[in-house]
Write an enzyme that holds these catalytic residues in place. Sequence first.
Site, PDB file in Angstrom:
ATOM      1  N   GLY A  48      63.579  28.305  32.757  1.00 11.63           N
ATOM      2  CA  GLY A  48      61.240  27.963  32.116  1.00 11.63           C
ATOM      3  C   GLY A  48      61.527  28.030  30.911  1.00 11.63           C
ATOM      4  O   GLY A  48      62.468  29.523  29.656  1.00 11.63           O
ATOM      5  N   CYS A  56      69.542  25.415  51.700  1.00 18.06           N
ATOM      6  CA  CYS A  56      68.730  24.496  51.934  1.00 18.06           C
ATOM      7  C   CYS A  56      69.405  23.367  51.238  1.00 18.06           C
ATOM      8  O   CYS A  56      70.150  22.698  49.986  1.00 18.06           O
ATOM      9  CB  CYS A  56      67.889  25.001  51.302  1.00 18.06           C
ATOM     10  SG  CYS A  56      66.126  24.310  51.696  1.00 18.06           S
ATOM     11  N   ASN A  89      62.182  35.227  40.747  1.00 21.23           N
ATOM     12  CA  ASN A  89      62.099  33.879  40.901  1.00 21.23           C
ATOM     13  C   ASN A  89      62.389  33.636  42.162  1.00 21.23           C
ATOM     14  O   ASN A  89      62.501  34.102  43.101  1.00 21.23           O
ATOM     15  CB  ASN A  89      63.725  33.831  40.177  1.00 21.23           C
ATOM     16  CG  ASN A  89      64.109  32.580  40.443  1.00 21.23           C
ATOM     17  OD1 ASN A  89      65.767  31.553  40.265  1.00 21.23           O
ATOM     18  ND2 ASN A  89      63.610  30.937  40.276  1.00 21.23           N
ATOM     19  N   GLY A  90      61.857  32.054  42.421  1.00 18.50           N
ATOM     20  CA  GLY A  90      61.079  32.103  43.923  1.00 18.50           C
ATOM     21  C   GLY A  90      60.000  30.874  44.177  1.00 18.50           C
ATOM     22  O   GLY A  90      58.945  31.391  42.944  1.00 18.50           O
ATOM     23  N   TYR A  95      72.006  19.811  39.899  1.00 23.04           N
ATOM     24  CA  TYR A  95      71.719  20.247  39.035  1.00 23.04           C
ATOM     25  C   TYR A  95      71.028  21.525  37.798  1.00 23.04           C
ATOM     26  O   TYR A  95      71.008  21.462  36.891  1.00 23.04           O
ATOM     27  CB  TYR A  95      70.539  19.484  38.560  1.00 23.04           C
ATOM     28  CG  TYR A  95      69.720  19.377  37.626  1.00 23.04           C
ATOM     29  CD1 TYR A  95      69.583  18.663  36.839  1.00 23.04           C
ATOM     30  CD2 TYR A  95      67.933  20.008  38.173  1.00 23.04           C
ATOM     31  CE1 TYR A  95      68.968  18.305  35.585  1.00 23.04           C
ATOM     32  CE2 TYR A  95      67.533  19.281  37.136  1.00 23.04           C
ATOM     33  CZ  TYR A  95      67.654  18.602  35.502  1.00 23.04           C
ATOM     34  OH  TYR A  95      66.710  18.776  34.618  1.00 23.04           O
ATOM     35  N   CYS A 153      62.510  29.582  37.606  1.00 19.21           N
ATOM     36  CA  CYS A 153      62.597  31.296  37.054  1.00 19.21           C
ATOM     37  C   CYS A 153      63.948  31.242  36.519  1.00 19.21           C
ATOM     38  O   CYS A 153      64.407  31.541  37.397  1.00 19.21           O
ATOM     39  CB  CYS A 153      61.191  31.950  37.495  1.00 19.21           C
ATOM     40  SG  CYS A 153      59.971  31.574  37.062  1.00 19.21           S
TER      41      CYS A 153
HETATM   42  S1  SF4 Z   1      67.552  22.142  49.210  1.00 23.11           S
HETATM   43 FE1  SF4 Z   1      65.800  23.155  48.836  1.00 23.11          FE
HETATM   44  S2  SF4 Z   1      64.951  24.952  47.633  1.00 23.11           S
HETATM   45 FE2  SF4 Z   1      66.436  23.990  47.001  1.00 23.11          FE
HETATM   46  S3  SF4 Z   1      65.010  22.032  45.731  1.00 23.11           S
HETATM   47 FE3  SF4 Z   1      65.045  21.153  47.949  1.00 23.11          FE
HETATM   48  S4  SF4 Z   1      63.822  22.355  49.400  1.00 23.11           S
HETATM   49 FE4  SF4 Z   1      63.618  23.256  47.130  1.00 23.11          FE
END
Ligand code: SF4
Length: 497
Positions: free
Chosen positions: A59, A469, A133-134, A278, A32
């Site tokens: 989105g 992440c 968003n999330g 990306y 989103c």
């Molecule tokens: S880096 Fe983490 S938040 Fe981003 S797409 Fe991969 S698992 Fe999902």
Amino acid sequence: MTAKKKPSLTYQLVNASVDSDDYSLDKPEEACGVFGVYAPEKEVAKLAYFGLYALQHRGQESAGIATLEGDIIHLHKDMGLVSQVFKPEILQELTGILAVGHTRYSTTGSSHKANAQPVVLETRLGNLSLAHNGNLVNTYELRRNLEQRGCNFNTSTDSEMIAVAIAQEVDEGKDWLEAARNAFSLCSGAYSLVIGTPQGLMGVRDPNGVRPLVIGILEGETSRYVLASETCALDIIGADYLREVEPGELVWITGEGLSSFHWATQPQRKLCIFEMIYFARPDSLMHDETLYSYRVRLGQQLAKESCVKADLVMGVPDSGIPAAIGFSQVSGIAYGEGLIKNRYVGRTFIQPTQHMRESGIKMKLNPLKDVLQGKRVIMVDDSIVRGTTSRKIVKALRDAGAKEVHMRISSPPVTHPCFYGIDTDNQSQLIAATKSVADICEQIGVDSLAYLSWKGMLDVTGEDTNSFCSACFTGDYPIAIPDDVKRSKLILEEAKI
Ligand code: SF4
């Protein structure tokens, strides 16, 4: 307390369908885009419209804007692109001193008009509108908690659950800020939120700041603030970028200005690295530089790690191009365009004929025969997720005369699904989770294939490598995921859960 959804003012039916040969179908889908503006005496709906227009890449299933002024709320949302959902006469009806906007790609909850955002609810303190968003990972537990407190739901989305949790706290006597903080303490997962209330506009990021959210100020103004998923939505309306909302921060914008509250006890930044590779637009700023510059460095690093003899470096348009330029800079191999993208293909009302379908990806990407003829080509892309379209592109390059095709990917192999708001399907659908590099090479028909290393990807951010992440490359999820949720997507690892 029963949180009621305010009916929308107007709806229009937009019968959009996805082009089945769309190259983007082989990419993870962003969940989103969110946008908010507090600007009394300005055309807030128009500002929101253009903000959402810039966030369209986040989105394409539905779009919506809610405007508020005191007790009066106006809402319009529907399925389709921003330009399809809003017409000048609709924007004219959306008056107010603040606006909340949303573009949606569905993750939790089905793709349906009822799930379009912003979510609007009536509360003791007036109407609330929320754009999210999330993705929450504890929806089952949260829903049960709220149902036990007498709440009802109109949709299947986690976004409505957040709105209902805030409304419930308000109706139990809290003010907006306390209600929001209490509600967030019940939520686990990724959430960047823009929330409109009769008293002001709120911007929030979860304690890990997985999804982006930035603050801007309208040019030449002192207290006309803007909140947006990305800085490209500030640029389009002439707003200056101030800073990002910090992980675990709540900003509260009223006629008196902007106040900041750090409500999370242990915030720890874990920005989604895929936003940088990306999802987010290359002209958006993260860590005070454009993502274009980061993506060029990814390509430079990729060339250091896995160069091969060739005559031409090309990127898969558009997202592979910055990395291809970086690859060329370091390898010394000439950069050129080998595929031209039809920028107006994406969504179409008319399905292609069978013959057109069989001709592969040429509706979207067309090879340049005279450029490719007899060449050894390095084709750079940002990721391979399912691998379904890479084979078609490679075949198109060979049909156009390429002598060799070497594929280079400016991110590591995607081996794990995302639970934080990105649609990467379940693990068994991820080609790198089930196949070796040699097998993938054979399947997509390339002479060689190499991915960027995980370390290389993080090193070139120039930031603390712990602040991202990268779980879809490692399986190391920074926010705990309940076992039943894990089982829904981690098919290959089900036995271990
Ligand atoms: S880096 Fe983490 S938040 Fe981003 S797409 Fe991969 S698992 Fe999902």
